[in-house]
Design a protein around this motif. Structure first.
Motif, PDB file in Angstrom:
ATOM      1  N   ALA A   1      52.677  45.424  39.210  1.00 21.64           N
ATOM      2  CA  ALA A   1      51.673  46.498  39.272  1.00 21.64           C
ATOM      3  C   ALA A   1      50.791  46.501  38.030  1.00 21.64           C
ATOM      4  O   ALA A   1      49.582  46.718  38.116  1.00 21.64           O
ATOM      5  CB  ALA A   1      52.373  47.849  39.432  1.00 21.64           C
ATOM      6  N   ALA A   2      51.390  46.258  36.863  1.00 21.60           N
ATOM      7  CA  ALA A   2      50.603  46.224  35.629  1.00 21.60           C
ATOM      8  C   ALA A   2      49.604  45.071  35.655  1.00 21.60           C
ATOM      9  O   ALA A   2      48.457  45.210  35.222  1.00 21.60           O
ATOM     10  CB  ALA A   2      51.536  46.086  34.422  1.00 21.60           C
ATOM     11  N   LEU A   3      50.042  43.919  36.191  1.00 27.55           N
ATOM     12  CA  LEU A   3      49.141  42.771  36.302  1.00 27.55           C
ATOM     13  C   LEU A   3      47.973  43.090  37.240  1.00 27.55           C
ATOM     14  O   LEU A   3      46.808  42.829  36.916  1.00 27.55           O
ATOM     15  CB  LEU A   3      49.917  41.561  36.820  1.00 27.55           C
ATOM     16  N   LEU A   4      48.283  43.671  38.399  1.00 22.40           N
ATOM     17  CA  LEU A   4      47.227  43.981  39.368  1.00 22.40           C
ATOM     18  C   LEU A   4      46.252  45.014  38.817  1.00 22.40           C
ATOM     19  O   LEU A   4      45.049  44.936  39.061  1.00 22.40           O
ATOM     20  CB  LEU A   4      47.845  44.472  40.675  1.00 22.40           C
ATOM     21  N   LYS A   5      46.773  45.976  38.071  1.00 19.95           N
ATOM     22  CA  LYS A   5      45.901  46.970  37.447  1.00 19.95           C
ATOM     23  C   LYS A   5      44.975  46.308  36.436  1.00 19.95           C
ATOM     24  O   LYS A   5      43.779  46.610  36.371  1.00 19.95           O
ATOM     25  CB  LYS A   5      46.747  48.046  36.764  1.00 19.95           C
ATOM     26  N   GLY A   6      45.524  45.389  35.633  1.00 19.85           N
ATOM     27  CA  GLY A   6      44.714  44.690  34.643  1.00 19.85           C
ATOM     28  C   GLY A   6      43.614  43.860  35.278  1.00 19.85           C
ATOM     29  O   GLY A   6      42.471  43.850  34.806  1.00 19.85           O
ATOM     30  N   ILE A   7      43.936  43.178  36.393  1.00 20.52           N
ATOM     31  CA  ILE A   7      42.931  42.384  37.097  1.00 20.52           C
ATOM     32  C   ILE A   7      41.903  43.284  37.759  1.00 20.52           C
ATOM     33  O   ILE A   7      40.703  43.026  37.757  1.00 20.52           O
ATOM     34  CB  ILE A   7      43.597  41.491  38.158  1.00 20.52           C
TER      35      ILE A   7
END
Length: 306
Positions: free
Chosen positions: A106-112
């Motif tokens: 989720a943190a990765l998707l938020k960053g992208i």
């Protein structure tokens, strides 16, 4: 032959049921069956074993299906490329992820998403072997999990290694106050605790079992589940403690829980973000892989989402 017939064939492989394949194809079951029979007639081959229900593909069907996957993947890639030329990076990305990997997805998707707001995601949890197969058959666009890099290189996948931060013991200090005195625990100390662990079939669990067994120790799970949510609930109420890869959980979601490091040997497999080789990955997957690699490179070792 047209692209819809090949899409119906791929949907039938995924759903393994004529009715569900028809729903996935947005047509009636008679229409799907008729179009697939027309494909067989045109090719002069029996592709599907039919009985009262779907009974799999013939040997010839398996070979045709392999081509169908490639053609459908190229077609979907073309549509995404045209859309990206018009609208920028957008579309639905299919992500296969192994449970308890070394990153908060989720943190990765938020960053992208902060740079590419047009992206949408469909996430599936799969085993290690299933993930390799899903990537090879284009059932998913991106894979995140634990891999043998030699296998990925043989299959010519692109990969971005994820940092191995080790393993943490997660506990509730109200139920296990004695653990607050430790910043790191030995395997012997952990083996004496009641634990909430993932199912034995999961790679991360097998890694733990093998390490403890090699050291003459045995884990004592009070709760086993494929659901991380159920495991964390078990920890919260004091059923036991959990063992998780560092970076997997977002600490702010469970402020009442504490963690300390486990003294343990690294995994034999390595965590990585994976996509098909350049030229075979869809444009959307390739763009995401590049953006994700850049974002990951800017993050600290501890991917907790803070």
């Amino acid at each position: 032959m047209d692209i819809k017939q090949l899409q119906y064939l791929c949907n039938l492989e995924r759903e393994k049921h004529f009715g569900r394949a028809a729903e996935a194809s947005f047509v009636s079951q008679p229409t799907l069956s008729m179009r697939l029979k027309n494909l067989e007639k045109e090719l002069d081959l029996n592709l599907i074993n039919r009985g009262n229900n779907f009974e799999g593909f013939t040997a010839e069907g398996v070979r045709v299906l392999s081509w169908a996957r490639e053609i459908v993947s190229v077609y979907e890639g073309l549509k995404l490329e045209v859309a990206s030329l018009k609208q920028g990076l957008s579309g639905t990305l299919r992500i296969g992820v192994m449970p308890q990997c070394s990153i908060s997805l989720a943190a990765l998707l938020k960053g992208i998403g902060q740079q590419h707001s047009g992206l949408e995601y469909r996430v599936s949890e799969v085993s290690a072997d299933q993930l390799i197969e899903a990537l090879s058959s284009h059932s998913v666009d991106i894979g995140i999990g634990f891999f043998e890099f030699s296998t990925l290189n043989e299959l010519k996948f692109q990969l971005f290694p994820l940092q191995d931060g080790g393993v943490d013991l997660i506990y509730h200090p109200e139920h296990f106050p004695q653990l607050q005195a430790f910043s790191q625990m030995s395997a012997q100390q952990v083996a004496e605790l009641p634990l909430c662990l993932s199912e034995p079939s999961r790679y991360f669990r097998r890694y733990l079992d093998n390490f403890f067994r090699t050291n003459g120790l045995e884990l004592h799970p009070i709760l086993e589940s494929s659901s991380i949510f159920q495991l964390m609930q078990g920890v919260f109420v004091g059923l036991g403690c959990a063992l998780v890869p560092r970076g997997h959980l977002i600490d702010d979601m469970t402020p009442a829980l504490k963690r300390c490091a486990l003294d343990i040997a690294p995994m034999s497999r390595h965590a990585a973000l994976v996509v098909a080789e350049a030229g075979r990955a869809t444009p959307l997957a390739q763009h995401f892989f590049g953006a994700a690699s850049q974002w990951l490179a800017t993050q600290s070792v501890d991917f907790t989402g803070r």
